[in-house]
Design a protein around this motif. Sequence first.
Motif, short mmCIF file in Angstrom:
data_model
loop_
_atom_site.label_atom_id
_atom_site.label_comp_id
_atom_site.label_asym_id
_atom_site.label_seq_id
_atom_site.Cartn_x
_atom_site.Cartn_y
_atom_site.Cartn_z
N TRP A 92 -2.59 16.47 -11.20
CA TRP A 92 -3.77 16.74 -12.03
C TRP A 92 -4.58 17.90 -11.46
CZ3 TRP A 92 -9.09 15.17 -10.81
CH2 TRP A 92 -9.99 15.47 -11.84
N MET A 93 -4.76 17.92 -10.14
CA MET A 93 -5.53 18.98 -9.50
C MET A 93 -4.68 20.21 -9.18
SD MET A 93 -7.88 16.82 -6.77
CE MET A 93 -8.82 18.29 -6.33
N GLN A 94 -3.36 20.06 -9.34
CA GLN A 94 -2.41 21.11 -8.97
C GLN A 94 -2.63 21.56 -7.53
OE1 GLN A 94 -2.82 24.16 -12.05
NE2 GLN A 94 -1.34 23.08 -13.35
N SER A 95 -2.88 20.57 -6.68
CA SER A 95 -3.12 20.83 -5.26
C SER A 95 -2.94 19.55 -4.47
CB SER A 95 -4.54 21.36 -5.04
OG SER A 95 -4.86 21.42 -3.66
N GLN A 96 -2.44 19.70 -3.24
CA GLN A 96 -2.26 18.55 -2.37
C GLN A 96 -3.58 18.02 -1.82
OE1 GLN A 96 0.60 16.87 -1.93
NE2 GLN A 96 1.44 18.30 -3.44
N ILE A 97 -4.67 18.70 -2.13
CA ILE A 97 -5.99 18.21 -1.71
C ILE A 97 -6.29 16.87 -2.38
CG2 ILE A 97 -7.46 19.23 -3.50
CD1 ILE A 97 -8.11 19.37 0.29
N GLY A 98 -5.68 16.67 -3.57
CA GLY A 98 -5.82 15.39 -4.26
C GLY A 98 -5.21 14.25 -3.47
N ALA A 99 -4.05 14.53 -2.84
CA ALA A 99 -3.39 13.52 -2.01
C ALA A 99 -4.23 13.19 -0.78
CB ALA A 99 -2.01 14.02 -1.58
N VAL A 100 -4.85 14.21 -0.19
CA VAL A 100 -5.72 14.01 0.97
C VAL A 100 -6.92 13.14 0.59
CG1 VAL A 100 -7.16 15.14 2.72
CG2 VAL A 100 -4.99 16.18 2.03
N ALA A 101 -7.45 13.36 -0.61
CA ALA A 101 -8.60 12.57 -1.08
C ALA A 101 -8.25 11.09 -1.19
CB ALA A 101 -9.08 13.11 -2.43
N ILE A 102 -7.05 10.78 -1.70
CA ILE A 102 -6.64 9.39 -1.83
C ILE A 102 -6.45 8.75 -0.45
CG2 ILE A 102 -4.85 7.84 -2.69
CD1 ILE A 102 -6.59 9.04 -4.89
N GLY A 151 0.82 -1.21 0.00
CA GLY A 151 0.00 0.00 0.00
C GLY A 151 0.84 1.25 0.00
N GLY A 152 2.09 1.14 0.51
CA GLY A 152 3.01 2.26 0.49
C GLY A 152 3.48 2.61 -0.91
N THR A 153 3.26 1.72 -1.87
CA THR A 153 3.53 2.01 -3.29
C THR A 153 2.29 2.55 -3.97
OG1 THR A 153 5.29 0.37 -3.54
CG2 THR A 153 4.07 0.95 -5.51
N ILE A 154 1.16 1.88 -3.75
CA ILE A 154 -0.08 2.25 -4.45
C ILE A 154 -0.54 3.66 -4.11
CG2 ILE A 154 -2.51 1.66 -4.75
CD1 ILE A 154 -1.77 -1.23 -4.04
N PHE A 155 -0.61 3.96 -2.83
CA PHE A 155 -1.14 5.25 -2.40
C PHE A 155 -0.30 6.43 -2.88
CE2 PHE A 155 -4.04 2.76 -0.07
CZ PHE A 155 -5.01 3.57 0.49
N PRO A 156 1.04 6.45 -2.66
CA PRO A 156 1.83 7.60 -3.14
C PRO A 156 1.75 7.81 -4.64
CG PRO A 156 3.09 6.35 -1.55
CD PRO A 156 1.87 5.53 -1.86
N LEU A 157 1.70 6.71 -5.42
CA LEU A 157 1.60 6.86 -6.88
C LEU A 157 0.32 7.61 -7.26
CD1 LEU A 157 2.86 3.48 -8.39
CD2 LEU A 157 3.84 5.75 -8.72
N PHE A 158 -0.81 7.16 -6.73
CA PHE A 158 -2.07 7.82 -7.04
C PHE A 158 -2.15 9.22 -6.44
CE2 PHE A 158 -3.43 3.46 -8.03
CZ PHE A 158 -4.12 3.69 -9.22
N MET A 159 -1.55 9.39 -5.27
CA MET A 159 -1.54 10.71 -4.64
C MET A 159 -0.76 11.71 -5.50
SD MET A 159 -0.99 9.45 -0.71
CE MET A 159 -0.51 11.05 -0.08
N GLY A 160 0.38 11.27 -6.04
CA GLY A 160 1.18 12.14 -6.89
C GLY A 160 0.45 12.48 -8.18
N ILE A 161 -0.17 11.46 -8.80
CA ILE A 161 -0.88 11.68 -10.06
C ILE A 161 -2.06 12.64 -9.86
CG2 ILE A 161 -2.33 10.56 -11.80
CD1 ILE A 161 -0.53 8.05 -11.42
N VAL A 162 -2.87 12.38 -8.82
CA VAL A 162 -4.05 13.22 -8.59
C VAL A 162 -3.66 14.63 -8.16
CG1 VAL A 162 -6.16 13.48 -7.21
CG2 VAL A 162 -5.48 11.22 -8.04
N SER A 163 -2.59 14.75 -7.37
CA SER A 163 -2.13 16.07 -6.94
C SER A 163 -1.63 16.90 -8.12
CB SER A 163 -1.01 15.95 -5.90
OG SER A 163 -1.49 15.37 -4.71
#
Length: 386
Positions: free
Chosen positions: A358-368, A344-356
Amino acid sequence: MSTQQKSMIWMLIPVMFSFFTMGFVDLVGIATNYVKADFHLSDTLANLLPSMVFFWFLIFSVPTGMLMNKIGQRKTVLLSIVVTVAALLLPLINYSFASMLISFSLLGIGNTLMQVSLNPLLSNIVTGNRLASSLTLGQFVKAIASFLAPIIAGWAAVSWGNWKLLFLIFLVIAVIACVLLGMTHIDESSSAETKSSTFGECFALLADKVVLISFLGIVCHVGIDVGLNLTAPKLLMERLDMTLAGAGLATSVYFLFRTIGCFSGAFLLAYFPMKKVFIVSVLMMVAAMIGLFTMQSLAAHYVCIALVGLGNSNIFSMLFSRALLHLPNRKNEVSGLMIMGLFGGTIFPLFMGIVSDWMQSQIGAVAIMSIGVLYLLSIIPAIRKD
């Protein structure tokens, strides 16, 4: 104090030193922020570093469980420390993005070997209902290393102009842990009776509902842990225009309260039902996620980060011991599967980086991260049935 108790303490000392060494993997959070700044990386590329650490939990966890059946748990822990020493030595010899990818990969491989073997090794010293409490004590010791990593990196950067001295300090401690454990005999007679297993037999254990729920819970636990470790400084830099050196304190706040949570959890889990501790822990994280979506002040951010630290501190120990005690005759295989959940330490950061990005905000990382919290919330009914 009886002779048996003294013997147990002497065995616990090197094991707890090894738990401290296990905590070195959490330097990946603060190190990633420094590497990102040094090499001017995007969030997506920078988050590849922690992904390289936790990717190996997917590959090596189950084979490590099988390896323990052949060479024993103590020897597997010793091997893990040797690999960790190599990981810490590499950045001191050569510092580049490529060398950091290799170093973090070795750190992940070593930590996979250690996580799979060290927890069941402890079960040879402490058994029964006290196992969850003892595992939490180990996590408390591990959390001390996690807490110290950003502080040491910041001190080294400010005082010596070289944050990588963190690797040298941890390298020395790892060597000490290896020597102490190498000189200690731990009876693994119960483990030696375990028959060898195939890959199919190991993965077949996921058909067991308790094992599956615990496995997915650990995936989310580690995703939240690594995710907040990475995101907390970025949130403060984004929302409050702080420097990395100042924002890095957020990581220390997280690990401080995770350390407090592990310490208190060692006592709480010894005297209160696990299900009650689990429910309170998850509810703290739910409140924290809501706060990270809505709060803007520095104090509010620190409160939310502290709540995640407290709430997430004992999740691993509770889920791991739940699965281990559920199938005590297959503890090597169960341990391998549970530690595979650290992927999970691989899956979550990857999606957090991609979504952040995309949204140009760390709120995407919080959502994941919130997705992981929601899963833990959803399994409360299953935990309450225990």
